[in-house]
Enzyme design. Structure first.
Site, PDB file in Angstrom:
ATOM      1  N   SER A  49       0.437  -0.804   0.199  1.00  0.00           N
ATOM      2  CA  SER A  49       0.015  -0.478   0.395  1.00  0.00           C
ATOM      3  C   SER A  49       0.238   0.956   0.565  1.00  0.00           C
ATOM      4  CB  SER A  49      -0.927   0.410   0.469  1.00  0.00           C
ATOM      5  OG  SER A  49      -1.418   1.164   1.261  1.00  0.00           O
ATOM      6  N   CYS A  71      -0.301   3.329  10.586  1.00  0.00           N
ATOM      7  CA  CYS A  71       0.716   4.855  10.417  1.00  0.00           C
ATOM      8  C   CYS A  71       0.768   5.093  11.490  1.00  0.00           C
ATOM      9  CB  CYS A  71      -0.815   5.338   9.133  1.00  0.00           C
ATOM     10  SG  CYS A  71      -0.277   6.532   8.581  1.00  0.00           S
ATOM     11  N   GLY A 111       7.393  -2.909  -1.537  1.00  0.00           N
ATOM     12  CA  GLY A 111       6.962  -1.242  -1.950  1.00  0.00           C
ATOM     13  C   GLY A 111       8.212  -1.034  -1.245  1.00  0.00           C
TER      14      GLY A 111
END
Lengths: 312, 354
Positions: free
Chosen positions: A26, A135, A275
């Site tokens: 993500s 996060c 990522g």
């Protein structure tokens, strides 16, 4: 593009058959086909969107990134178009993709997460959700949910109800006292996959000005620097929680090559996500797929599942 | 602004790598095959992301003493550069990469020699555009803002022969001018001083902070002075193209707005990917017809922006001079600026990064 497969590198991921174990992580590959200029996105095992929140978010001021030795810090601040524009503009793109797509969901309150998941759970194009409770770059929500097992339970079970029959993976923060406690809380509350790890909160200081380089002061550390820690945490959660519960782990953190990915699989991850490496080599994920296949041929691994958790 | 779609990862061969003067070096590159085709479409102001992670350091005695400490850091991410020159041929495209040795990535570039390969991701972003009806193009360069402006200068001379082009070049000192030539004690006037531009028939004026070459002061002050001297000059028929440190771009934008001149600025941000996925390179921009601002991406929406849309980082000295409230009102500071951060910086008597 399609190659003759000499070995079976498909995997079962929470009841869904994936062509291979490689996802995009993500926040590193956009909402859908942003990397289509560089690779065939449909060759991936799975695609995870950047974080979607109920309302649009501008994100943090620049500088939002800084490079470190063998890594980078980011503090984007969950900049995204918000649920409404995601549905209107990005979902049609996702619907054209043949790869299973997982939507990463973030928010400030539990209701925000539930609202996003409720709206998207009936969309055929979406295979599942990844719950971002880790996060490090936002003032509210984010990592504060992911540090407390009681809150992890609460948010996971609320989202589980909203997610219907879709896969729900909970993405864990690495810097907690005992990651297995958090993983267990998520599994008990209905998570059917675990994504680990998210980034580490970190800081880089400009010694000329004696100020943090990032406007947000701190950011999340990713890249090769975190890989050995991520491999350890994947192995720990595999042994202590996931194996017994029959829950797949999506391993990520500093994967740059097929060898890196194979370490995660041996440690206990059923799938892996790429990522930071995509920032440097946009087609890293497909190169890693080819590399995993070559490894299986070389080591006579008939089924990739035989590799998962095979750590001696 | 111009964008082409044929971007990708291409390998180029180094045909030369030499130091031009002071800390400035230039690499000549050659793209063949698909890379030649992709870079034949390169627009001035577009950029590339260079992979230097495989390059080693030069021997320690070849590294400037003040860079020895900083250069030991390893490189992970690609580095953005804008080409100073691109020439498309039938089966190969050549490009010039002008760089300043100032950190761990650029010091590694000095080790390249003829025959070496380098990986480029590009061409990326939107370059400068040439609006119709412009008879005068003013090029404004601050220090290492030179490469895209040089690339643009060549295009203007080749494709817009009716446009008069004049360059204004600023740097801290004569040594910090990123061009080949001898600049010490150069006069203030507009003349054929900078060989790279003079070859194209473009006159230039130089400004240095310390007066060691040309006008003593900021390049934008020199530009304003020059504009004041002009007769029969039309703002409508003029366009400004600027690349340099952000305070210089902010001052250029302000000057352009005051005089109603169209102005395009090439912005710079720390970035990871260069292709719009990492979302690092946020540039705060005004939303037309509203007080709101949005973050656009330097790599994808820029790096060239219409100067009216950009909310510049307020130089600390501006805030100090006029006060934050007025700086915001006059568009010198963003309405969303972190006041505490600015005040804290003022207290510590810092200079704004540039």
């Amino acid at each position: 593009m399609a190659k003759k497969r000499e070995v079976d590198i498909s995997v079962d991921f929470a009841g869904r058959r994936l062509a291979n174990p490689v996802f995009t992580a993500s926040g590193t590959c956009g909402y859908g086909d942003e990397l289509a200029d560089f690779m065939d996105v449909n060759r991936l095992g799975g695609f995870i969107t950047k974080s979607i929140t109920l309302q649009p978010r501008k994100g943090n001021p620049a500088p939002r990134i800084v490079e470190t030795d063998a890594g980078m810090l980011n503090a984007i601040g969950l900049a995204n178009v918000g649920l409404e524009r995601f549905v209107a503009e990005k979902l049609p793109v996702i619907a054209r993709m043949s790869v299973p797509v997982f939507v990463n969901v973030a928010g400030e309150r539990i209701d925000d997460y539930v609202a996003v998941v409720e709206r998207l759970a009936s969309e055929k194009a979406i295979a599942g959700f990844e719950l971002n409770i880790s996060c490090p770059n936002v003032a509210k929500g984010g990592i504060s949910f992911g540090r407390d097992p009681e809150q992890v339970k609460e948010i996971t079970s609320a989202v589980r109800k909203a997610a219907g029959d879709r896969i729900l993976s909970v993405k864990l923060a690495p810097a907690v006292t005992d990651i297995s406690v958090i993983a267990r809380a998520a599994v008990e509350a209905g998570a059917n996959a675990l994504s680990l790890i998210n980034t580490f909160t970190a800081m880089v200081i400009d010694i000329e000005t004696r100020r943090p380089v990032l406007a947000n002061r701190t950011g999340g550390l990713s890249g090769p620097a975190v890989k050995p820690i991520a491999v350890y945490l994947v192995n720990k959660v595999y042994n202590e929680v996931a194996k017994k519960a029959g829950i797949p782990i999506l391993g990520l953190g500093g994967i740059r090559t097929a060898s890196d990915a194979i370490e995660f699989l041996i440690a206990g991850a059923s799938a892996v996500a790429v990522g930071t490496a995509s920032f440097i080599q946009p087609d890293s994920a497909v190169r890693i797929i080819d590399g995993i296949e070559a490894y299986c041929v070389r080591h006579n691994v008939a089924r990739l599942a035989d590799l998962v958790g095979s750590l001696a | 602004m111009v964008n082409n779609k044929s971007k990708g990862v291409f390998t180029a061969t180094v045909t030369s790598n030499r130091r031009i003067r002071e800390c400035f070096w230039t690499i000549d590159l050659e793209f063949t095959g698909a890379g030649a085709a992709a870079f034949a479409e390169f627009q001035p102001g577009q950029f590339v992301q260079v992979d230097v992670s495989h390059l080693g350091l030069p021997a320690e005695d070849l590294i400037a003493p003040d860079l020895r400490d900083a250069s030991r850091r390893n490189i992970l991410l690609r580095r953005p550069f804008s080409f100073a020159d691109v020439t498309a041929g039938p089966d190969r495209t050549t490009a010039e990469l002008l760089y300043c040795v100032l950190g761990p990535a650029s010091v590694r570039l000095t080790t390249l020699s003829r025959g070496d390969s380098l990986s480029f991701l590009g061409p990326l972003g939107n370059g400068f555009s040439v609006p119709p009806g412009k008879r005068l193009a003013l090029l404004v360069v601050g220090g290492m803002g030179a490469p895209p402006i040089r690339c643009l200068a060549k295009l203007l001379k080749a494709e817009y022969p009716g446009t008069n082009v004049i360059a204004f070049i600023g740097a801290k000192t004569a040594q910090a001018l990123p061009f080949e030539g001898q600049f010490e004690e150069m006069p203030e006037r507009v003349d054929s001083f900078v060989p790279a531009l003079a070859r194209l028939g473009i006159p230039s004026a130089v400004a240095t902070d310390d007066g060691s070459a040309g006008y003593r002061g900021f390049v934008t002050e020199r530009l304003a002075q020059w504009l004041d001297e002009q007769r029969n000059w039309s703002a409508e028929g003029t366009v400004i193209y600027a690349c340099g440190p952000e305070p210089m771009l902010a001052a250029t934008a302000k000057l352009a707005a005051q005089r109603n001149i169209d102005c395009q600025v090439s912005m710079e941000r720390r970035m990871a990917c260069g292709i719009g996925v990492c979302q690092s390179c946020a540039v705060e921009c005004r939303v037309e017809g509203s007080n709101e601002t949005v973050y656009k991406l330097c790599c994808q929406d820029g790096p060239v922006f219409d100067s009216r849309t950009v909310v510049f980082d307020p130089p600390i000295q501006v805030v100090e001079e006029v006060g934050l409230a007025r700086a915001i009102k006059e568009g010198l500071a963003s309405p969303t600026v972190d006041e505490a951060r600015i005040l804290e910086a003022l207290e510590h008597g810092e200079e704004e990064r540039s």
